[in-house]
Design an enzyme around this catalytic site. Structure first.
Site, PDB file in Angstrom:
ATOM      1  N   GLU A 143       0.846  -1.199   0.000  1.00  0.00           N
ATOM      2  CA  GLU A 143       0.000   0.000   0.000  1.00  0.00           C
ATOM      3  C   GLU A 143       0.876   1.242   0.000  1.00  0.00           C
ATOM      4  OE1 GLU A 143      -2.964  -0.182   3.048  1.00  0.00           O
ATOM      5  OE2 GLU A 143      -4.121  -1.687   1.964  1.00  0.00           O
ATOM      6  N   HIS A 260      -9.499   9.967   2.723  1.00  0.00           N
ATOM      7  CA  HIS A 260      -9.069   8.899   1.812  1.00  0.00           C
ATOM      8  C   HIS A 260      -9.191   9.429   0.394  1.00  0.00           C
ATOM      9  CE1 HIS A 260      -8.639   5.102  -0.221  1.00  0.00           C
ATOM     10  NE2 HIS A 260      -8.274   4.556   0.920  1.00  0.00           N
ATOM     11  N   ARG A 306      -1.053   9.425   1.603  1.00  0.00           N
ATOM     12  CA  ARG A 306      -2.476   9.725   1.417  1.00  0.00           C
ATOM     13  C   ARG A 306      -2.796  11.208   1.283  1.00  0.00           C
ATOM     14  NH1 ARG A 306      -5.872   5.461   5.033  1.00  0.00           N
ATOM     15  NH2 ARG A 306      -5.499   3.854   3.500  1.00  0.00           N
ATOM     16  N   HIS A 367     -12.056   9.952   6.365  1.00  0.00           N
ATOM     17  CA  HIS A 367     -11.797   8.525   6.493  1.00  0.00           C
ATOM     18  C   HIS A 367     -11.297   8.120   7.872  1.00  0.00           C
ATOM     19  CE1 HIS A 367     -10.794   4.520   5.242  1.00  0.00           C
ATOM     20  NE2 HIS A 367      -9.507   4.689   5.476  1.00  0.00           N
ATOM     21  N   ARG A 402      -1.687   9.128   9.194  1.00  0.00           N
ATOM     22  CA  ARG A 402      -1.560   7.684   9.441  1.00  0.00           C
ATOM     23  C   ARG A 402      -1.057   6.951   8.203  1.00  0.00           C
ATOM     24  NH1 ARG A 402      -5.623   3.115   8.751  1.00  0.00           N
ATOM     25  NH2 ARG A 402      -6.586   4.589   7.341  1.00  0.00           N
TER      26      ARG A 402
HETATM   27  C1  FAD Z   1     -14.142   1.820   4.743  1.00  0.00           C
HETATM   28  C2  FAD Z   1     -12.958   1.746   5.661  1.00  0.00           C
HETATM   29  C3  FAD Z   1     -11.825   1.063   5.270  1.00  0.00           C
HETATM   30  C4  FAD Z   1     -10.726   0.971   6.127  1.00  0.00           C
HETATM   31  N1  FAD Z   1      -9.650   0.224   5.759  1.00  0.00           N
HETATM   32  C5  FAD Z   1      -8.642   0.028   6.646  1.00  0.00           C
HETATM   33  C6  FAD Z   1      -7.584  -0.877   6.353  1.00  0.00           C
HETATM   34  O1  FAD Z   1      -7.570  -1.525   5.324  1.00  0.00           O
HETATM   35  N2  FAD Z   1      -6.608  -1.028   7.293  1.00  0.00           N
HETATM   36  C7  FAD Z   1      -6.606  -0.356   8.483  1.00  0.00           C
HETATM   37  O2  FAD Z   1      -5.686  -0.534   9.285  1.00  0.00           O
HETATM   38  N3  FAD Z   1      -7.603   0.501   8.765  1.00  0.00           N
HETATM   39  C8  FAD Z   1      -8.620   0.698   7.906  1.00  0.00           C
HETATM   40  N4  FAD Z   1      -9.650   1.531   8.222  1.00  0.00           N
HETATM   41  C9  FAD Z   1      -9.632   2.192   9.535  1.00  0.00           C
HETATM   42  C10 FAD Z   1      -9.952   1.159  10.602  1.00  0.00           C
HETATM   43  O3  FAD Z   1     -10.980   0.319  10.153  1.00  0.00           O
HETATM   44  C11 FAD Z   1     -10.406   1.835  11.895  1.00  0.00           C
HETATM   45  O4  FAD Z   1      -9.552   2.872  12.244  1.00  0.00           O
HETATM   46  C12 FAD Z   1     -10.396   0.827  13.027  1.00  0.00           C
HETATM   47  O5  FAD Z   1     -11.120  -0.320  12.666  1.00  0.00           O
HETATM   48  C13 FAD Z   1     -10.984   1.450  14.279  1.00  0.00           C
HETATM   49  O6  FAD Z   1     -11.161   0.446  15.233  1.00  0.00           O
HETATM   50  P1  FAD Z   1     -11.713   0.828  16.656  1.00  0.00           P
HETATM   51  O7  FAD Z   1     -11.826  -0.451  17.407  1.00  0.00           O
HETATM   52  O8  FAD Z   1     -10.917   1.905  17.232  1.00  0.00           O
HETATM   53  O9  FAD Z   1     -13.163   1.456  16.364  1.00  0.00           O
HETATM   54  P2  FAD Z   1     -14.406   0.940  15.508  1.00  0.00           P
HETATM   55  O10 FAD Z   1     -14.112  -0.279  14.760  1.00  0.00           O
HETATM   56  O11 FAD Z   1     -14.928   2.098  14.755  1.00  0.00           O
HETATM   57  O12 FAD Z   1     -15.467   0.579  16.636  1.00  0.00           O
HETATM   58  C14 FAD Z   1     -16.063   1.584  17.413  1.00  0.00           C
HETATM   59  C15 FAD Z   1     -17.062   0.951  18.335  1.00  0.00           C
HETATM   60  O13 FAD Z   1     -17.526   1.909  19.285  1.00  0.00           O
HETATM   61  C16 FAD Z   1     -18.932   1.873  19.357  1.00  0.00           C
HETATM   62  N5  FAD Z   1     -19.420   3.179  19.814  1.00  0.00           N
HETATM   63  C17 FAD Z   1     -19.152   4.398  19.333  1.00  0.00           C
HETATM   64  N6  FAD Z   1     -19.796   5.338  20.039  1.00  0.00           N
HETATM   65  C18 FAD Z   1     -20.484   4.686  21.001  1.00  0.00           C
HETATM   66  C19 FAD Z   1     -21.370   5.102  22.024  1.00  0.00           C
HETATM   67  N7  FAD Z   1     -21.664   6.393  22.232  1.00  0.00           N
HETATM   68  N8  FAD Z   1     -21.931   4.163  22.804  1.00  0.00           N
HETATM   69  C20 FAD Z   1     -21.669   2.830  22.625  1.00  0.00           C
HETATM   70  N9  FAD Z   1     -20.832   2.384  21.669  1.00  0.00           N
HETATM   71  C21 FAD Z   1     -20.253   3.303  20.866  1.00  0.00           C
HETATM   72  C22 FAD Z   1     -19.340   1.528  17.937  1.00  0.00           C
HETATM   73  O14 FAD Z   1     -20.683   1.082  17.897  1.00  0.00           O
HETATM   74  C23 FAD Z   1     -18.321   0.445  17.632  1.00  0.00           C
HETATM   75  O15 FAD Z   1     -18.712  -0.767  18.217  1.00  0.00           O
HETATM   76  C24 FAD Z   1     -10.757   1.630   7.382  1.00  0.00           C
HETATM   77  C25 FAD Z   1     -11.886   2.325   7.775  1.00  0.00           C
HETATM   78  C26 FAD Z   1     -12.997   2.387   6.934  1.00  0.00           C
HETATM   79  C27 FAD Z   1     -14.216   3.128   7.392  1.00  0.00           C
END
Ligand code: FAD
Length: 579
Positions: A143, A260, A306, A367, A402
């Site tokens: 990437e 993105h 990016r 993103h 990032r």
């Molecule tokens: C389309 C897309 C493609 C991506 N591709 C990549 C990739 O290829 N590689 C990579 O490293 N990263 C990628 N990313 C970024 C990566 O997916 C995220 O940064 C990462 O998954 C975040 O993980 P997290 O556990 O911090 O939060 P999330 O996976 O966003 O989870 C957040 C959680 O918090 C909960 N939540 C939020 N607010 C509240 C509230 N008030 N009360 C209760 N629950 C709440 C949500 O419901 C969810 O369960 C991508 C993101 C997107 C959107």
């Protein structure tokens, strides 16, 4: 440097946005640990805790719905024979444009291979094939801004879905975890300077309760929904950041939001991300007349960082007078392309496009959020008892920008490390529920606005107004005039918000407004261009004045709204923690 007054900073003192909800009189459910968020960070942390720890796990939607689930490209880890944590570290630091915390970056990249091993052990099925670059039989993708092939993927381009599937399966198998799907965390509970729980609606429409616990882990993800066009799902409304701001927890780097470069721009359809891995496999970007414009702009052409690609696309769109440029895969082997990107191929087909034969219209979209709650690699924040993980946190690992595929890795490595650290300390015990929050007087009796919610009135229009303003003035490029305009729009949204009730739509827009005001305040203050923050009125990086983090406070009192901290962000060392 002289201090100026910023309109967005006024909003950071607005009681309507910054007064936390009171836990007074609410029913109380005791737990050992409350985890807000069921993406990779919250789930890895939860699963690493030992049996017997009573855990409440909150997620807004069904279990499994999160940003994590939509990740396509993959998870970066130095597992190839031609790779090393040192090379991964160098790439991460280069992308971060001077604001990474080098020690934390090292912790991340060195933890990568073991974390991948943990995922394999719990049953994550990464794509495998004939040995490639010495990565065993694990297939490794390339990437942007990675000097090696180091991106593990699953189902071709369904990596997040597979990681989330395997984590959720383990959660279901654990009787110590109470999963509250459809929940909504409203505010943190603070008792004597210690986080003592969280106020939450456990299911849509339910009256709020206090989940009381001596450890609360905020892993509530990102903020993409603050902008009109985003790759993020509907739940990414910066609730974690807003809760932290209201609780006076240190936050930083809010001016750094990553756009993105290539989100599908088909009018009247939901934005859909076309992974960076597509360019990693050789796709070209083309402007009017099918010109490959990136070759003239950066030595890495389409594989430039990016922020560079996103700005170049934005510029090209301006030159061409179009709302998109084209992504071109027509020169690549069609069978291989279809096999490597099945999800993207299917999504495009549903919009009448062929991945291998058509020019694909793409444009930048919000993103990933580099800023957030200042946290150490084991999750410690400025508030004892509160851990922050994943995209909601700001560990200094991403700096001003990032590196692709480092965020799944961050959630995983630091999620596991935070649980390990916690387990090594004394076992947490349930706490008492205080009657005041963060020094603010509690709302009382029937006058409590949370007990008599008004009907949300025009809340969708306010949400749209906020998102449009952020997309117009606080996006890929910014300047002082646009930022002031955005501050004015946010003030109008804040003024029109219905009195706070327990209606989720209202609370979400309230969170979005506070988070957006903090972002605008930080972006206004940083008078230079660095990483994902590009000021048209301050082009160029200014290390002399700006090699530092901007911190934002909405805590009121004597604290200034804006302050600064040194480039090393890990201010709260584990030994200072007091559970
Ligand atoms: C389309 C897309 C493609 C991506 N591709 C990549 C990739 O290829 N590689 C990579 O490293 N990263 C990628 N990313 C970024 C990566 O997916 C995220 O940064 C990462 O998954 C975040 O993980 P997290 O556990 O911090 O939060 P999330 O996976 O966003 O989870 C957040 C959680 O918090 C909960 N939540 C939020 N607010 C509240 C509230 N008030 N009360 C209760 N629950 C709440 C949500 O419901 C969810 O369960 C991508 C993101 C997107 C959107």
């Amino acid at each position: 440097m002289h201090e100026q007054h910023f309109p967005a900073a006024d909003l950071l003192r607005s009681p309507a946005l910054t007064t936390p909800i009171s836990p007074h009189g609410l029913p109380r459910l005791p737990y050992d640990i409350v985890v807000i968020g069921a993406g990779v960070a919250g789930l890895a942390f939860t699963l690493r805790l030992p049996p017997g720890v009573r855990i409440a796990l909150l997620t807004k939607g069904v279990l499994g719905e999160s940003n994590t689930r939509y990740a396509q490209g993959g998870l970066a880890a130095a597992v190839g024979a031609d790779d090393s944590p040192a090379l991964h570290e160098a790439d991460t630091l280069a992308a971060g444009a001077g604001l990474c915390d080098p020690e934390v970056v090292r912790t991340l990249v060195e933890g990568g291979p073991a974390a991948v091993h943990w995922l394999l052990e719990i049953g994550t099925r990464f794509d495998r094939g004939p040995g490639q670059n010495g990565g065993g039989d694990l297939l490794l993708g390339r990437e942007a801004a990675h000097s090696r092939r180091r991106v593990l993927h699953a189902g071709g381009d369904a990596t997040g879905a597979e990681i989330e599937r395997s984590l959720v399966e383990q959660i279901h198998a654990n009787p110590d975890i109470d999963v509250y799907a459809g929940a909504f965390a409203l505010d943190l509970v603070i008792d004597g300077g210690h986080c003592a729980g969280v106020i939450a609606e456990l299911a849509p429409g339910m009256a709020p309760v206090v989940l009381a616990a001596p450890v609360v882990t905020l892993a509530a993800g990102g903020a993409g929904q603050l902008w009109a066009v985003t790759s993020n799902p509907a739940g990414a409304t910066a609730d974690g950041l807003a809760m932290a701001l209201r609780a006076g927890v240190a936050v930083a780097d809010l001016e750094f939001a990553q756009f993105h470069p290539t989100v599908l721009a088909v009018p009247e359809t939901t934005p859909f991300l076309v992974s960076e891995a597509v360019r990693g496999e050789g796709a070209y970007l083309r402007g009017a007349g099918e010109t490959r414009f990136m070759t003239a702009l950066h030595p890495l052409a389409e594989l430039a960082p990016r922020d560079v690609v996103a700005r170049a696309i934005q510029r090209q769109m301006g030159l061409d007078g179009r709302d998109h440029v084209w992504l071109d895969l027509r020169h690549l082997d069609a069978d291989e392309t279809r096999a490597r990107f099945p999800t993207i191929g299917r999504e495009l087909a549903s919009r009448g496009l062929d991945l291998t034969r058509d020019l694909l219209p793409v444009a930048p979209a919000a993103h990933y959020f580099m800023g957030g709650i200042v946290a150490s690699p084991t999750g410690e924040t400025s508030l004892p008892g509160l851990l922050a993980l994943g995209e909601a946190s700001c560990t200094g690992v991403h700096g001003a920008n990032r590196l692709a595929s480092n965020s799944l890795l961050e959630g995983l490595v630091f999620g596991l490390a935070a649980a390990d650290r916690l387990v090594a300390e004394r076992p947490p015990a349930a706490s008492s529920v205080p009657s005041t929050v963060n020094g603010h007087a509690p709302y009382g009796g029937a006058a409590d606005p949370y007990l008599s919610p008004p009907r949300p009135n025009g809340i969708t229009a306010l949400r749209t107004q906020l998102q449009r303003s952020m997309s117009r003035d606080v996006a890929v490029v910014r300047d002082a005039a646009g930022l002031a305009e955005a501050a004015g729009e946010l003030a109008a949204v804040a003024a029109a918000l219905p009195a706070v009730g327990t209606d989720r739509d209202v609370l979400e827009v309230r969170n979005m407004t506070l988070a957006a005001a903090a972002i605008v305040a930080a972006a206004t203050r940083r008078e230079e261009s660095r990483g994902a923050h590009f000021r048209m009125d301050y082009e160029g990086r200014n290390d002399e004045e700006w090699l530092k983090h901007v911190n934002v406070s909405a805590n009121g009192g004597d604290e200034p709204e804006i302050s600064y901290s040194e480039v090393t962000l890990t201010q709260w060392q584990p030994e200072e923690r007091t559970y």
